[in-house]
Write an enzyme that holds these catalytic residues in place. Structure first.
Site, PDB file in Angstrom:
ATOM      1  N   HIS A  76     -14.776   5.874   1.841  1.00 14.11           N
ATOM      2  CA  HIS A  76     -13.639   6.001   2.760  1.00 14.11           C
ATOM      3  C   HIS A  76     -13.626   4.868   3.800  1.00 14.11           C
ATOM      4  O   HIS A  76     -14.677   4.309   4.139  1.00 14.11           O
ATOM      5  CB  HIS A  76     -13.697   7.357   3.463  1.00 14.11           C
ATOM      6  CG  HIS A  76     -14.947   7.538   4.274  1.00 14.11           C
ATOM      7  ND1 HIS A  76     -15.078   7.060   5.559  1.00 14.11           N
ATOM      8  CD2 HIS A  76     -16.132   8.104   3.957  1.00 14.11           C
ATOM      9  CE1 HIS A  76     -16.286   7.340   6.002  1.00 14.11           C
ATOM     10  NE2 HIS A  76     -16.958   7.971   5.047  1.00 14.11           N
TER      11      HIS A  76
ATOM     12  N   ARG B  80     -11.428  12.343   5.148  1.00 16.28           N
ATOM     13  CA  ARG B  80     -11.553  10.889   5.270  1.00 16.28           C
ATOM     14  C   ARG B  80     -11.543  10.211   3.898  1.00 16.28           C
ATOM     15  O   ARG B  80     -11.053   9.091   3.751  1.00 16.28           O
ATOM     16  CB  ARG B  80     -12.787  10.506   6.093  1.00 16.28           C
ATOM     17  CG  ARG B  80     -14.137  11.026   5.604  1.00 16.28           C
ATOM     18  CD  ARG B  80     -15.177  10.807   6.687  1.00 16.28           C
ATOM     19  NE  ARG B  80     -16.545  11.125   6.354  1.00 16.28           N
ATOM     20  CZ  ARG B  80     -17.120  12.332   6.429  1.00 16.28           C
ATOM     21  NH1 ARG B  80     -16.419  13.378   6.800  1.00 16.28           N
ATOM     22  NH2 ARG B  80     -18.414  12.485   6.154  1.00 16.28           N
TER      23      ARG B  80
ATOM     24  N   GLU C 270     -19.931  13.847   1.374  1.00 13.63           N
ATOM     25  CA  GLU C 270     -21.038  13.162   2.035  1.00 13.63           C
ATOM     26  C   GLU C 270     -22.264  14.070   1.977  1.00 13.63           C
ATOM     27  O   GLU C 270     -22.120  15.298   1.849  1.00 13.63           O
ATOM     28  CB  GLU C 270     -20.648  12.870   3.490  1.00 13.63           C
ATOM     29  CG  GLU C 270     -21.690  12.124   4.306  1.00 13.63           C
ATOM     30  CD  GLU C 270     -22.188  10.838   3.651  1.00 13.63           C
ATOM     31  OE1 GLU C 270     -22.981  10.935   2.685  1.00 13.63           O
ATOM     32  OE2 GLU C 270     -21.797   9.753   4.106  1.00 13.63           O
TER      33      GLU C 270
ATOM     34  N   HIS D  60     -18.137   8.846  -0.367  1.00 13.95           N
ATOM     35  CA  HIS D  60     -18.855   8.660   0.903  1.00 13.95           C
ATOM     36  C   HIS D  60     -20.088   7.785   0.694  1.00 13.95           C
ATOM     37  O   HIS D  60     -20.587   7.656  -0.431  1.00 13.95           O
ATOM     38  CB  HIS D  60     -19.276  10.031   1.432  1.00 13.95           C
ATOM     39  CG  HIS D  60     -18.119  10.940   1.618  1.00 13.95           C
ATOM     40  ND1 HIS D  60     -17.463  11.102   2.825  1.00 13.95           N
ATOM     41  CD2 HIS D  60     -17.439  11.715   0.726  1.00 13.95           C
ATOM     42  CE1 HIS D  60     -16.455  11.934   2.676  1.00 13.95           C
ATOM     43  NE2 HIS D  60     -16.414  12.332   1.406  1.00 13.95           N
TER      44      HIS D  60
HETATM   45  O1  LIG Z   1     -22.707   9.925   9.160  1.00 15.08           O
HETATM   46  C1  LIG Z   1     -22.684  10.072   7.920  1.00 15.08           C
HETATM   47  O2  LIG Z   1     -22.354  11.117   7.357  1.00 15.08           O
HETATM   48  C2  LIG Z   1     -23.110   8.898   7.038  1.00 15.08           C
HETATM   49  C3  LIG Z   1     -21.946   8.091   6.573  1.00 15.08           C
HETATM   50  O3  LIG Z   1     -21.025   7.826   7.568  1.00 15.08           O
HETATM   51  O4  LIG Z   1     -23.918   8.092   7.798  1.00 15.08           O
HETATM   52  P1  LIG Z   1     -25.205   7.279   7.396  1.00 15.08           P
HETATM   53  O5  LIG Z   1     -24.736   5.897   7.031  1.00 15.08           O
HETATM   54  O6  LIG Z   1     -25.969   7.285   8.703  1.00 15.08           O
HETATM   55  O7  LIG Z   1     -25.936   7.978   6.307  1.00 15.08           O
END
Ligand SMILES: O=C(O)[C@@H](CO)OP(=O)(O)O
Length: 244
Positions: free
Chosen positions: A9, A60, A87, A178
């Site tokens: 996203h 998102r 995610e 994600h």
């Molecule tokens: O905050 C989150 O869910 C992920 C992606 O945005 O973050 P990170 O890159 O810290 O795993």
């Protein structure tokens, strides 16, 4: 030759505020919308087309997909949403600022929580999550936290049971997802070790193209767009978890 195009996203409101998002259903920022539209423009210009799209249950990713479809004049394409492309669940870190968390617990600890393969962030206490009461997750054993290994355990069956068969059946598939659900797939495609995956960061809003041979073995992959800008975006993602 078979293909899958994936896109993380565009920038979300919480990416902008540098907060852990996980399953929190945060929308795109203005920049995120622009990134999604630019990705669609690039894909069209490069001659890509799609007749099937898959995305997560989170807006998102869904909205990124809509903007890509709109920019490509492909709003008619059927869209399948599934929680398994969500995610990874960030547990008790959900909503916290990443740099502040690093200032409190140390850069190394936050790196372990963000990028280690099998150390999950602290879990939400059972009963404190609203996700389990959410209609969209009815019938799903909603986790209280997830490490990448847990994410792999739900994303890979989606690949084997849903995405790969669709691609083999001749569909041109676009998947909007994600950072960590894509890291799960990339780890599998490229045979990246549990240690080395910690250094892989996926930039927002950039199409990632995978090509497969007749046996669905990945033979080539590349990001579409300006390579220096893409490298800078990956470094920015890596740096989000460092104390200021
Ligand atoms: O905050 C989150 O869910 C992920 C992606 O945005 O973050 P990170 O890159 O810290 O795993």
């Amino acid at each position: 030759m078979y293909k899958l195009v994936m896109i993380r996203h565009g920038q979300s409101a919480w990416n902008l505020e540098n907060r852990f998002s996980g399953w929190a259903d945060v929308d795109l920022s203005e920049q995120g919308v622009a990134e999604a539209r630019e990705a669609g423009r690039l894909l069209k210009e490069a001659g890509f087309t799609f007749n099937l799209a898959h995305t997560s249950y989170l807006k998102r990713a869904v909205r990124t997909l809509w903007h890509v479809q709109d920019a490509m004049d492909l709003m008619w394409v059927p869209v399948v949403t599934d929680w398994r492309l969500n995610e990874r669940h960030y547990g008790a870190l959900t909503g916290l600022n990443k740099a502040e968390t690093a200032a409190k617990y140390g850069n190394e600890q936050v790196h372990v929580w963000r990028r280690s393969y099998d150390t999950p962030p602290p879990a939400l206490e059972a009963g404190t999550t609203s996700f389990a009461d959410d209609d969209r997750y009815k019938g799903i054993d909603v986790p209280l936290t997830e490490c990448l290994k847990d994410t792999v355990a739900r994303v890979l069956p989606y690949w084997h049971d849903v995405l790969a068969p669709a691609i083999r059946a001749g569909h041109n598939v676009l998947m909007a997802a994600h950072g960590n659900s894509m890291r799960a797939l990339v780890k599998y495609f490229d045979g990246i070790s549990d240690d080395d995956i910690a250094e892989l960061n996926i930039p927002n809003g950039i199409p990632l193209v995978y090509e497969f041979d007749a046996d669905m073995k990945p033979v080539k992959h590349y990001y579409l767009g300006d390579q220096a800008e893409i490298e800078a975006k990956m470094a920015a993602v890596a740096n989000q978890g460092k104390a200021k």
